[in-house]
Design a protein around this motif. Structure first.
Motif, PDB file in Angstrom:
ATOM      1  N   ALA A   1      33.675  42.823  29.820  1.00  0.00           N
ATOM      2  CA  ALA A   1      34.939  43.559  29.909  1.00  0.00           C
ATOM      3  C   ALA A   1      35.118  44.160  31.303  1.00  0.00           C
ATOM      4  CB  ALA A   1      34.987  44.643  28.843  1.00  0.00           C
ATOM      5  N   VAL A   2      34.036  44.686  31.865  1.00  0.00           N
ATOM      6  CA  VAL A   2      34.104  45.269  33.212  1.00  0.00           C
ATOM      7  C   VAL A   2      34.414  44.190  34.244  1.00  0.00           C
ATOM      8  CG1 VAL A   2      32.748  46.387  35.016  1.00  0.00           C
ATOM      9  CG2 VAL A   2      32.645  47.239  32.672  1.00  0.00           C
ATOM     10  N   LYS A   3      33.749  43.043  34.149  1.00  0.00           N
ATOM     11  CA  LYS A   3      34.003  41.938  35.081  1.00  0.00           C
ATOM     12  C   LYS A   3      35.446  41.444  34.971  1.00  0.00           C
ATOM     13  CE  LYS A   3      29.271  40.228  35.424  1.00  0.00           C
ATOM     14  NZ  LYS A   3      28.357  39.125  35.161  1.00  0.00           N
ATOM     15  N   ALA A   4      35.953  41.357  33.762  1.00  0.00           N
ATOM     16  CA  ALA A   4      37.335  40.905  33.559  1.00  0.00           C
ATOM     17  C   ALA A   4      38.318  41.898  34.164  1.00  0.00           C
ATOM     18  CB  ALA A   4      37.609  40.712  32.079  1.00  0.00           C
ATOM     19  N   GLU A   5      38.059  43.182  33.972  1.00  0.00           N
ATOM     20  CA  GLU A   5      38.955  44.200  34.528  1.00  0.00           C
ATOM     21  C   GLU A   5      38.926  44.181  36.055  1.00  0.00           C
ATOM     22  OE1 GLU A   5      39.965  48.951  34.226  1.00  0.00           O
ATOM     23  OE2 GLU A   5      38.493  48.081  32.873  1.00  0.00           O
ATOM     24  N   ILE A   6      37.755  44.018  36.634  1.00  0.00           N
ATOM     25  CA  ILE A   6      37.644  43.944  38.098  1.00  0.00           C
ATOM     26  C   ILE A   6      38.410  42.734  38.617  1.00  0.00           C
ATOM     27  CG2 ILE A   6      36.028  43.505  39.998  1.00  0.00           C
ATOM     28  CD1 ILE A   6      33.996  45.260  38.464  1.00  0.00           C
ATOM     29  N   ALA A   7      38.269  41.594  37.954  1.00  0.00           N
ATOM     30  CA  ALA A   7      38.970  40.387  38.375  1.00  0.00           C
ATOM     31  C   ALA A   7      40.483  40.576  38.290  1.00  0.00           C
ATOM     32  CB  ALA A   7      38.528  39.193  37.532  1.00  0.00           C
ATOM     33  N   LEU A   8      40.962  41.194  37.226  1.00  0.00           N
ATOM     34  CA  LEU A   8      42.400  41.434  37.085  1.00  0.00           C
ATOM     35  C   LEU A   8      42.914  42.412  38.139  1.00  0.00           C
ATOM     36  CD1 LEU A   8      42.812  41.589  33.214  1.00  0.00           C
ATOM     37  CD2 LEU A   8      43.665  39.831  34.763  1.00  0.00           C
ATOM     38  N   ASN A   9      42.131  43.435  38.445  1.00  0.00           N
ATOM     39  CA  ASN A   9      42.535  44.390  39.483  1.00  0.00           C
ATOM     40  C   ASN A   9      42.621  43.718  40.852  1.00  0.00           C
ATOM     41  OD1 ASN A   9      42.785  46.506  37.689  1.00  0.00           O
ATOM     42  ND2 ASN A   9      40.723  47.293  38.062  1.00  0.00           N
ATOM     43  N   GLU A  10      41.675  42.829  41.164  1.00  0.00           N
ATOM     44  CA  GLU A  10      41.701  42.111  42.432  1.00  0.00           C
ATOM     45  C   GLU A  10      42.911  41.185  42.510  1.00  0.00           C
ATOM     46  OE1 GLU A  10      37.935  40.138  42.776  1.00  0.00           O
ATOM     47  OE2 GLU A  10      36.852  41.985  43.236  1.00  0.00           O
ATOM     48  N   LEU A  11      43.213  40.510  41.418  1.00  0.00           N
ATOM     49  CA  LEU A  11      44.372  39.629  41.373  1.00  0.00           C
ATOM     50  C   LEU A  11      45.660  40.415  41.566  1.00  0.00           C
ATOM     51  CD1 LEU A  11      45.550  36.802  40.877  1.00  0.00           C
ATOM     52  CD2 LEU A  11      45.541  37.341  38.434  1.00  0.00           C
ATOM     53  N   GLN A  12      45.754  41.554  40.910  1.00  0.00           N
ATOM     54  CA  GLN A  12      46.935  42.398  41.031  1.00  0.00           C
ATOM     55  C   GLN A  12      47.105  42.885  42.473  1.00  0.00           C
ATOM     56  OE1 GLN A  12      46.803  45.952  38.672  1.00  0.00           O
ATOM     57  NE2 GLN A  12      49.013  46.269  38.779  1.00  0.00           N
ATOM     58  N   ALA A  13      46.004  43.254  43.127  1.00  0.00           N
ATOM     59  CA  ALA A  13      46.072  43.712  44.517  1.00  0.00           C
ATOM     60  C   ALA A  13      46.532  42.593  45.445  1.00  0.00           C
ATOM     61  CB  ALA A  13      44.708  44.238  44.958  1.00  0.00           C
ATOM     62  N   LYS A  14      46.041  41.371  45.221  1.00  0.00           N
ATOM     63  CA  LYS A  14      46.450  40.237  46.053  1.00  0.00           C
ATOM     64  C   LYS A  14      47.929  39.929  45.875  1.00  0.00           C
ATOM     65  CE  LYS A  14      41.983  37.895  46.309  1.00  0.00           C
ATOM     66  NZ  LYS A  14      41.221  36.692  45.947  1.00  0.00           N
ATOM     67  N   LEU A  15      48.417  39.969  44.651  1.00  0.00           N
ATOM     68  CA  LEU A  15      49.830  39.703  44.402  1.00  0.00           C
ATOM     69  C   LEU A  15      50.713  40.775  45.030  1.00  0.00           C
ATOM     70  CD1 LEU A  15      49.730  38.472  40.702  1.00  0.00           C
ATOM     71  CD2 LEU A  15      50.132  37.096  42.748  1.00  0.00           C
ATOM     72  N   ALA A  16      50.291  42.020  44.971  1.00  0.00           N
ATOM     73  CA  ALA A  16      51.062  43.108  45.583  1.00  0.00           C
ATOM     74  C   ALA A  16      51.116  42.926  47.097  1.00  0.00           C
ATOM     75  CB  ALA A  16      50.440  44.457  45.225  1.00  0.00           C
ATOM     76  N   GLU A  17      50.005  42.500  47.689  1.00  0.00           N
ATOM     77  CA  GLU A  17      49.961  42.280  49.132  1.00  0.00           C
ATOM     78  C   GLU A  17      50.917  41.162  49.537  1.00  0.00           C
ATOM     79  OE1 GLU A  17      46.758  40.464  52.217  1.00  0.00           O
ATOM     80  OE2 GLU A  17      46.015  41.985  50.836  1.00  0.00           O
TER      81      GLU A  17
END
Length: 75
Positions: free
Chosen positions: A9-25
């Motif tokens: 669950a922690v790994k999945a959340e980290i991956a989603l947060n990184e994806l969200q940051a890249k899309l925002a950028e």
């Protein structure tokens, strides 16, 4: 077993947060480019208007001729 689920669950959340940051950028970068293009177009219109008024040019005819040359329309 619960440690494995927690780790996943922690790994999945980290991956989603990184994806969200890249899309925002990417969205911000796209907005910046759009703003610069808008400023350049606005400057071109203002400069064209000033030269059109000062030189008594028919800007519509000039733009139409230039667009036709670019598009290959007419002679």
């Amino acid at each position: 077993m619960s440690d494995l689920i927690l780790a996943s669950a922690v790994k999945a959340e980290i991956a989603l947060n990184e994806l969200q940051a890249k899309l925002a950028e990417r969205r911000e970068r796209g907005a910046d480019i759009l703003e610069y293009v808008g400023m350049v177009l606005l400057a071109a219109v203002i400069i064209g208007g000033v030269f059109g008024i000062a030189g008594d040019l028919d800007l519509a005819e000039k733009f139409s001729t230039a667009a036709n040359k670019i598009l290959g329309i007419g002679g």
